[in-house]
Design a protein around this motif. Sequence first.
Motif, short mmCIF file in Angstrom:
data_model
loop_
_atom_site.label_atom_id
_atom_site.label_comp_id
_atom_site.label_asym_id
_atom_site.label_seq_id
_atom_site.Cartn_x
_atom_site.Cartn_y
_atom_site.Cartn_z
N SER A 203 0.84 -1.19 0.00
CA SER A 203 0.00 0.00 0.00
C SER A 203 0.88 1.24 0.00
CB SER A 203 -0.93 0.02 1.22
OG SER A 203 -1.83 -1.06 1.19
N PRO A 204 0.34 2.38 -0.46
CA PRO A 204 1.12 3.62 -0.43
C PRO A 204 1.43 4.05 0.99
CG PRO A 204 -0.86 3.84 -1.79
CD PRO A 204 -1.00 2.57 -1.01
N THR A 228 1.57 -5.27 -7.63
CA THR A 228 1.01 -3.95 -7.34
C THR A 228 1.70 -2.89 -8.17
OG1 THR A 228 0.44 -4.56 -5.06
CG2 THR A 228 0.64 -2.21 -5.55
N GLY A 230 1.89 1.34 -8.39
CA GLY A 230 1.55 2.52 -7.59
C GLY A 230 2.28 3.77 -8.05
N ASP A 231 1.69 4.93 -7.77
CA ASP A 231 2.29 6.19 -8.19
C ASP A 231 3.34 6.69 -7.20
OD1 ASP A 231 0.84 7.08 -6.02
OD2 ASP A 231 -0.37 8.54 -7.14
N TYR A 232 3.60 5.92 -6.14
CA TYR A 232 4.51 6.34 -5.08
C TYR A 232 5.88 5.68 -5.19
CZ TYR A 232 2.70 1.86 -3.58
OH TYR A 232 2.31 0.54 -3.57
N ALA A 260 -4.01 5.67 -6.31
CA ALA A 260 -2.68 5.61 -5.68
C ALA A 260 -2.00 4.28 -5.97
CB ALA A 260 -2.81 5.82 -4.18
N SER A 261 -2.78 3.18 -6.01
CA SER A 261 -2.20 1.87 -6.30
C SER A 261 -3.27 0.92 -6.78
CB SER A 261 -1.52 1.28 -5.06
OG SER A 261 -2.47 0.84 -4.11
N THR A 263 -3.64 -3.39 -7.09
CA THR A 263 -3.10 -4.72 -6.82
C THR A 263 -3.94 -5.75 -7.55
OG1 THR A 263 -2.25 -4.10 -4.64
CG2 THR A 263 -2.66 -6.44 -5.02
N THR A 280 -4.07 0.60 -13.75
CA THR A 280 -3.64 1.90 -13.24
C THR A 280 -3.82 2.97 -14.30
OG1 THR A 280 -2.05 0.90 -11.72
CG2 THR A 280 -1.71 3.21 -12.29
#
Length: 321
Positions: A203-204, A228, A230-232, A260-261, A263, A280
């Motif tokens: 997770s972010p 996953t 994610g943008d982080y 944000a993510s 999965t 995404t």
Amino acid sequence: MVLHRCGGRTMGTTWSVRCLIARDDVYHRDAVAIEAGIDALLAQIVAQMSNWLDDSDIGRFNGAQAGSWLALPPACFSVLQTALAVARDSGGAYDPSAGPLVSLWGFGPDGPRSAPPGADEVQAARARCGWARIELDEQGRRARQPGGVSIDLCAIAKGYAVDAVSAWLSARGVSHHLVEIGGELRGEGVKPDGMPWWVELESPPAADDAAADAARTVVALHGLSVATSGDYRRYFDSGGRRYAHTLDPRTGYPVSHALASVTVLHRRCMMADALSTALTVLGPEAGMAFATQRGIAARMLLRTPSGFTERMSPAFAAMLA
């Protein structure tokens, strides 16, 4: 049986394996052989599929003359074939030919950048992309370079590598194992206590503990893989704005919606890897519709002013149940 752990580096990240080996006189020999065998297998995958190496099979394709056909090793051809199938099904939301855009935005072999490219640069890079321009000869396991196309398999090769290591272990009688490469995982068999391989989904980073608790989900990987996007993970900030490494090949720009993510749970980590990227790019609405229509087990985390909101596809909710 004893739980053996080993790991190393590959594909610009780390790999790790937990597996059960018989506790006997050959334990040490088997443990050393397992680590060496995995390292060799991963090196072979990199030598075939890395777009960071000019002399890899994909590197040779990217540098080939327009109109030329290149024979690819079976594994590399299979991954490219799967990547093109996902590109077709997602309407280009996932595109393995987006290498020029990835490099332009500073996330490829050319190195990072601190400011976004200009519109003319983006359009010029987009003109070199296009998954539909790549022709495959399935019988000869060849791919045709249409001219200027640069394949980037980073969003699928890592998942393939997880599958390959898992298959390699199973073929050698190591049927109980958990394989991880850069956060993508696959579990087979059970742990020493007879329980499946329980993992917490990525997770972010959360702003506070309450938000972190709300974003936590645990799943059992029993013949199952998880990936996953994610943008982080990778990004740069410029002018008060974050530019994430997940690019929309259809526009040439990083995605900018509230996701944000994403999965994805799937039998094959290669598919989970590619599908998490496609979803995404598609975004929370179109992505969830895509996952629901195709029975994809997907979990989305959306940013809100107060933290994250979780959405699950019906297939994902059914797996948790």
